[in-house]
Design a protein around this motif. Structure first.
Motif, PDB file in Angstrom:
ATOM      1  N   LEU A   1       3.099   5.867  -2.958  1.00  0.00           N
ATOM      2  CA  LEU A   1       4.265   6.617  -3.445  1.00  0.00           C
ATOM      3  C   LEU A   1       4.245   6.726  -4.972  1.00  0.00           C
ATOM      4  N   LEU A   2       3.913   5.644  -5.650  1.00  0.00           N
ATOM      5  CA  LEU A   2       3.842   5.665  -7.122  1.00  0.00           C
ATOM      6  C   LEU A   2       2.753   6.611  -7.605  1.00  0.00           C
ATOM      7  N   ILE A   3       1.615   6.604  -6.949  1.00  0.00           N
ATOM      8  CA  ILE A   3       0.528   7.512  -7.327  1.00  0.00           C
ATOM      9  C   ILE A   3       0.951   8.959  -7.124  1.00  0.00           C
ATOM     10  N   ARG A   4       1.621   9.234  -5.981  1.00  0.00           N
ATOM     11  CA  ARG A   4       2.095  10.601  -5.737  1.00  0.00           C
ATOM     12  C   ARG A   4       3.078  11.058  -6.809  1.00  0.00           C
ATOM     13  N   ILE A   5       3.978  10.169  -7.188  1.00  0.00           N
ATOM     14  CA  ILE A   5       4.959  10.500  -8.228  1.00  0.00           C
ATOM     15  C   ILE A   5       4.245  10.744  -9.548  1.00  0.00           C
TER      16      ILE A   5
ATOM     17  N   GLN B   1       0.829  -1.201   0.000  1.00  0.00           N
ATOM     18  CA  GLN B   1       0.000   0.000   0.000  1.00  0.00           C
ATOM     19  C   GLN B   1       0.869   1.259   0.000  1.00  0.00           C
ATOM     20  N   THR B   2       1.931   1.249   0.782  1.00  0.00           N
ATOM     21  CA  THR B   2       2.841   2.389   0.830  1.00  0.00           C
ATOM     22  C   THR B   2       3.493   2.622  -0.533  1.00  0.00           C
TER      23      THR B   2
ATOM     24  N   ASN C   1       2.806  15.820   1.604  1.00  0.00           N
ATOM     25  CA  ASN C   1       1.893  14.704   1.904  1.00  0.00           C
ATOM     26  C   ASN C   1       2.658  13.526   2.486  1.00  0.00           C
ATOM     27  N   GLU C   2       3.888  13.326   2.012  1.00  0.00           N
ATOM     28  CA  GLU C   2       4.723  12.243   2.534  1.00  0.00           C
ATOM     29  C   GLU C   2       5.064  12.510   3.996  1.00  0.00           C
TER      30      GLU C   2
END
Length: 144
Positions: free
Chosen positions: A18-22, A13-14, A30-31
């Motif tokens: 992270l991939l979605i944020r990138i 999930q993490t 947000n991180e």
């Protein structure tokens, strides 16, 4: 290994987040919020289990971070290392127990996660400039 599937799921999930944020170009702020939430989970764990043996690896597992990354983020968020925070929590809880006068010093030491009353007394003396017995006596005198 108990909890392995939960850890694997949380890690997946993490990574997905992270991939979605990138991909969406979201800020690193947000991180930081995510890290704060992870650290808060570890702090809650400390307060719930301070009387037990707790390692940095245990806390990192709760926070779903590697031990080294967890230690760095924890220090950034709290100003203390995880072990220093745990020790301070144990000593503060011991101080409250001494005020209550319900348990002996040895019982308090064991209930607060110390292996021996002598090590507890040593740590307490360093933190509060008084032995547990001295503090208890001063509290009794003040209460009279």
């Amino acid at each position: 290994v108990p909890g392995f599937t939960h850890l694997l799921s949380a890690s997946a999930q993490t990574i997905t987040h992270l991939l979605i944020r990138i991909f969406l170009g979201l800020s690193r702020e947000n991180e930081k919020i995510s890290f704060r939430m992870s650290i808060n989970k570890a702090i809650e764990f400390i307060y719930a289990h301070y009387g037990e043996k707790i390692t940095v690896t245990d806390l990192a597992h709760v926070a779903c971070l590697s031990p080294s990354h967890f230690s760095r983020i924890f220090k950034e968020e709290t100003g203390q290392s995880p072990i220093d925070y745990l020790m301070r929590t144990r000593l503060d809880c011991a101080k409250r127990m001494l005020r209550a006068e319900e348990y002996s010093v040895t019982e308090i030491a064991l209930r607060c996660g110390f292996n021996s009353s002598s090590y507890f007394s040593h740590c307490f003396q360093q933190a509060f400039n008084a032995s547990p017995s001295q503090l208890r006596k001063s509290l009794q005198t003040a209460g009279s």
